[in-house]
Design a protein around this motif. Structure first.
Motif, short mmCIF file in Angstrom:
data_model
loop_
_atom_site.label_atom_id
_atom_site.label_comp_id
_atom_site.label_asym_id
_atom_site.label_seq_id
_atom_site.Cartn_x
_atom_site.Cartn_y
_atom_site.Cartn_z
N LEU A 104 0.82 -1.21 0.00
CA LEU A 104 0.00 0.00 0.00
C LEU A 104 0.86 1.26 0.00
CD1 LEU A 104 -2.73 1.43 0.18
CD2 LEU A 104 -2.62 1.16 2.67
N GLN A 105 1.88 1.31 0.84
CA GLN A 105 2.72 2.51 0.92
C GLN A 105 3.41 2.79 -0.42
OE1 GLN A 105 2.36 0.38 3.36
NE2 GLN A 105 2.30 1.42 5.34
N GLY A 106 3.96 1.75 -1.04
CA GLY A 106 4.61 1.95 -2.33
C GLY A 106 3.65 2.37 -3.42
N MET A 107 2.45 1.79 -3.42
CA MET A 107 1.45 2.15 -4.42
C MET A 107 1.01 3.60 -4.26
SD MET A 107 -0.34 1.26 -7.04
CE MET A 107 0.15 -0.47 -7.05
N VAL A 108 0.77 4.02 -3.03
CA VAL A 108 0.36 5.40 -2.78
C VAL A 108 1.47 6.37 -3.19
CG1 VAL A 108 -0.16 7.05 -0.95
CG2 VAL A 108 -1.32 4.84 -0.99
N ALA A 109 2.71 6.01 -2.94
CA ALA A 109 3.83 6.88 -3.33
C ALA A 109 3.88 7.07 -4.84
CB ALA A 109 5.15 6.30 -2.82
N GLY A 110 3.61 6.02 -5.61
CA GLY A 110 3.59 6.16 -7.06
C GLY A 110 2.40 6.98 -7.55
N LEU A 111 1.25 6.76 -6.93
CA LEU A 111 0.04 7.48 -7.35
C LEU A 111 0.12 8.97 -7.03
CD1 LEU A 111 -2.65 4.89 -6.18
CD2 LEU A 111 -1.90 5.32 -8.52
N GLN A 112 0.92 9.33 -6.07
CA GLN A 112 1.07 10.76 -5.73
C GLN A 112 1.67 11.57 -6.87
OE1 GLN A 112 3.33 10.35 -2.04
NE2 GLN A 112 1.61 11.18 -0.86
N THR A 113 2.35 10.92 -7.80
CA THR A 113 2.97 11.65 -8.91
C THR A 113 2.00 11.93 -10.05
OG1 THR A 113 3.68 9.61 -10.04
CG2 THR A 113 5.15 10.50 -8.35
N LEU A 114 0.77 11.34 -9.99
CA LEU A 114 -0.21 11.55 -11.07
C LEU A 114 -0.98 12.84 -10.79
CD1 LEU A 114 -1.56 7.90 -11.46
CD2 LEU A 114 0.26 9.02 -12.75
N PRO A 115 -0.74 13.91 -11.54
CA PRO A 115 -1.34 15.21 -11.18
C PRO A 115 -2.83 15.29 -11.45
CG PRO A 115 -0.11 15.40 -13.23
CD PRO A 115 0.16 14.02 -12.70
N HIS A 116 -3.35 14.48 -12.38
CA HIS A 116 -4.76 14.59 -12.76
C HIS A 116 -5.63 13.47 -12.21
CE1 HIS A 116 -3.52 17.76 -15.51
NE2 HIS A 116 -2.64 16.94 -16.06
N LEU A 117 -5.07 12.60 -11.38
CA LEU A 117 -5.83 11.45 -10.88
C LEU A 117 -6.96 11.90 -9.96
CD1 LEU A 117 -5.93 8.33 -10.88
CD2 LEU A 117 -4.59 8.39 -8.77
N ARG A 118 -8.18 11.48 -10.28
CA ARG A 118 -9.35 11.84 -9.48
C ARG A 118 -10.16 10.63 -9.03
NH1 ARG A 118 -6.60 15.49 -9.80
NH2 ARG A 118 -7.00 17.67 -10.35
N LEU A 119 -10.14 9.54 -9.80
CA LEU A 119 -10.90 8.33 -9.47
C LEU A 119 -9.94 7.16 -9.35
CD1 LEU A 119 -12.86 10.14 -11.54
CD2 LEU A 119 -14.37 8.22 -11.18
#
Length: 635
Positions: free
Chosen positions: A218-233
């Motif tokens: 979970l921690q690694g996945m969240v760290a990668g998703l933090q770099t997506l500037p337009h992610l909403r869903l």
């Protein structure tokens, strides 16, 4: 033998062929030939149908032909579940069939849906669809995709229900304008998957669905998703990482721009409750916590009413009832205590113990031993040493520890054997009553999340067990055989004689004073029957009263708990309930025979036995705020 590779272009061609776009009532033929110019006319007129004037014999109007396609009762109607694109192509093939050429298909389609067609290869023919925006390839056999074969115009790519094991294959020249990526229900596994969800690969991604895979970090996945500037869903439910109690809180606090998580809108109040949780990330253990609660057990048959009264040599029979369920083995070890209730744990037996022939021999030997138990006791004072067929050592007479329990229970009934990889837990055995309160709670803490997900998908099995125990009196050894006992007996005899002399002197003194001596107890007075002080017990005889599966998959889909009442059907009988009612009524000293008969007659006239049921709830613990999370960490 490997299955034949089926390409995406072949599936598209086959689908167009099945639409019969060049056969009646579509295409051109005797049913509409007068509507079109002859083939010798200029090319730009080939696509223009004639004005309908007088139809030739055997021809149909456009409206009649369209009616054959649109009517649900027509043999030319589309099959149920066909897409809107299929209907459009059928109608176009009636209205203007000369447009249906390869060049038209490649430029017309903005959306292409090829679902459940056994496609395993996305070939370069897909690049001919120059205006394609949406590609849906769900429920196929795709393991990898060469992204160089994907049109650069793609904005939506759905690959649900395939066999993709890593996102790495999608990160080599992915479509730069992609806004939605759906990879749910695949086989993504491993901590490296977090490296493939960054803005380096998906700079315009708005929606990402990775649900129901085997992602654990979970921690690694969240760290990668933090770099997506337009992610909403975002959808991550169904993964092992979503089973930890801090899953939703950590994800919401880490992804500040997120609007929807697992199909649930992220409210501003929820963001406030989880504020600061991401700063405690290092303290959050990657473990799941589940709480199992077993409530009341109802509708149990009282088997004791069929047993005769025990004689002085026994056997004295007792009955207890308990509930078992199988669960993944706890990380912290078996036998842990929660809420003051200790669970009995039954380990899985070996495959040799489960052999059907051995089970039959065991049951036969137990029955023979029980029948000859009383006779053997009167002759030798002990039960036969061995119950299990082929055993070289006697089974223990009593259950002194949870370690001895699994040696007996699985041998008696295969239903008491947990499935591989699980442990059988049980409530505390309790005597019969109309409603047996189990009052059972057990918290399971597990670090190995992938087997836990597999267990939740398969569910658990709840079983109600009757435990019958036969107890026999222990014969006291003779005191004459021991010199020490003889000395002790002589000393006690001297002491009794001294006490007797002392009482005689007191009696004479009282007689001289005129006092009356209290009456002595008569030798023939009735004495209350007492059970022998020492008893030894036979191994318990177990009988399964009911067994039922419990579905746990909703816990993976985001439900906080699964609560159900397992109904095993009616096992009580009128005869047994009548005997139970008579026994309970006789215990009441105020009751009279007429009153007992009246109760029995009323009971029998409206007899509706209660089914055997047990209440059970399995809760997946999820923290609802940062405060609750920190409190859980302290505990």
């Amino acid at each position: 033998m490997e299955p034949e590779t089926r390409t995406l272009s072949a599936a598209v061609r086959e689908h167009l062929r099945q639409l019969c776009l060049h056969e009646f009532p579509c295409g051109t033929g005797s049913w509409n030939k007068s509507r079109f110019l002859p083939q010798t006319s200029r090319a730009w007129r080939e696509l223009i149908p004639r004005e309908e004037r007088a139809l030739s014999p055997g021809e149909e109007t456009v409206e009649d032909l369209l009616g054959l396609v649109r009517s649900a009762h027509s043999p030319w109607a589309l099959v149920e579940g066909s897409s809107a694109e299929d209907l459009f192509l059928k109608e176009l093939a009636i209205q203007n069939p000369l447009m249906l050429k390869d060049s038209f298909f490649y430029t017309y389609f903005r959306s292409l849906r090829v679902v459940d067609e056994d496609v395993s290869l996305v070939d370069k023919e897909l690049l001919k669809f120059v205006k394609l925006k949406e590609l849906v390839l769900s429920a196929n056999q795709i393991k990898e995709i060469d992204t160089t074969n994907l049109p650069p115009t793609l904005k939506v790519l759905e690959l649900y229900g395939n066999k993709i094991t890593s996102m790495r294959c999608l990160c080599h020249h992915p479509p730069p304008q992609l806004q939605h990526l759906g990879l749910g229900h695949n086989k993504l596994l491993g901590p490296l998957e977090s490296l493939y969800v960054t803005s380096d690969h998906w700079p315009n991604l708005v929606s990402l669905d990775l649900s129901f895979n085997n992602l654990t970090d979970l921690q690694g996945m969240v760290a990668g998703l933090q770099t997506l500037p337009h992610l909403r869903l975002l959808l991550l439910q169904g993964n092992p990482l979503a089973l930890v109690p801090h899953y939703r809180g950590l994800t919401i606090d880490s992804l500040a721009r997120l609007c929807v998580l697992d199909d649930i809108t992220v409210a501003s109040s929820e963001k406030h409750l989880f504020r600061g949780l991401s700063h405690s990330e290092d303290l959050l253990a990657p473990e799941a916590q589940l709480l199992v609660t077993v409530g009341n057990l109802r509708g149990v048959l009282d088997s004791s009413v069929f047993d005769p009264e025990p004689g002085p040599q026994g056997p004295f029979i007792t009955y207890n009832y308990y509930v078992t369920y199988d669960f993944v083995e706890d990380e912290e070890g078996e036998g842990s205590q929660y809420g003051g209730v200790l669970a009995e744990i039954i380990k899985p037996p070996s495959m040799e113990q489960l052999d059907e022939d051995i089970l039959e021999e065991i049951i036969e030997d137990i029955e023979e031993s029980l029948e000859s138990g009383l006779a053997s006791l009167s002759e030798s004072g002990e039960l036969e040493e061995s119950i299990v067929s082929g055993a070289s050592e006697p089974l223990p007479r009593s259950i002194d520890s949870a370690e001895e329990l699994p040696k007996l229970r699985p041998l008696l009934d295969p239903q008491l054997c947990p499935s591989p990889g699980t442990v059988l837990f049980s409530t505390v055995p309790k005597p019969w009553s109309d409603v047996i309160p189990c009052n059972y709670e057990m918290q399971h803490t597990l670090r190995d999340l992938v087997p836990l997900k597999a267990f939740l998908l398969s569910g658990t099995v709840v079983t109600v067990v009757e435990e019958k125990i036969l107890s026999w009196p222990v014969e006291q050894p003779s005191s004459a055989d021991s010199p020490l006992a003889a000395k002790k007996g002589k000393a006690e005899k001297d002491k009794k004689e001294k006490e007797k002399d002392k009482k005689d002197r007191k009696g004479k003194d009282k007689a001289g004073k005129g006092e009356k001596e209290p009456p002595k107890a008569q030798k023939g007075s009735k004495k209350q029957k007492e059970l022998p002080k020492e008893l030894h017990q036979d191994p318990p005889i177990l009988r399964v009263l009911g067994s039922s599966p419990v579905v746990l998959e909703p816990l993976l889909a985001g439900e906080p708990f699964v609560s159900t009442v397992c109904n095993f059907g009616v096992i009580r009988t009128l005869e047994a309930d009548r005997l139970t009612l008579n026994r309970d009524a006789k215990k009441n000293k105020k009751g009279k025979k007429e009153k007992i008969k009246s109760l029995v007659s009323v009971y029998e006239s409206d007899y509706q036995p209660e089914p055997l049921t047990v209440e059970i709830q399995i809760q997946l613990i999820q923290w609802r705020s940062t405060e609750e999370a920190l409190r859980g960490l302290v505990m």
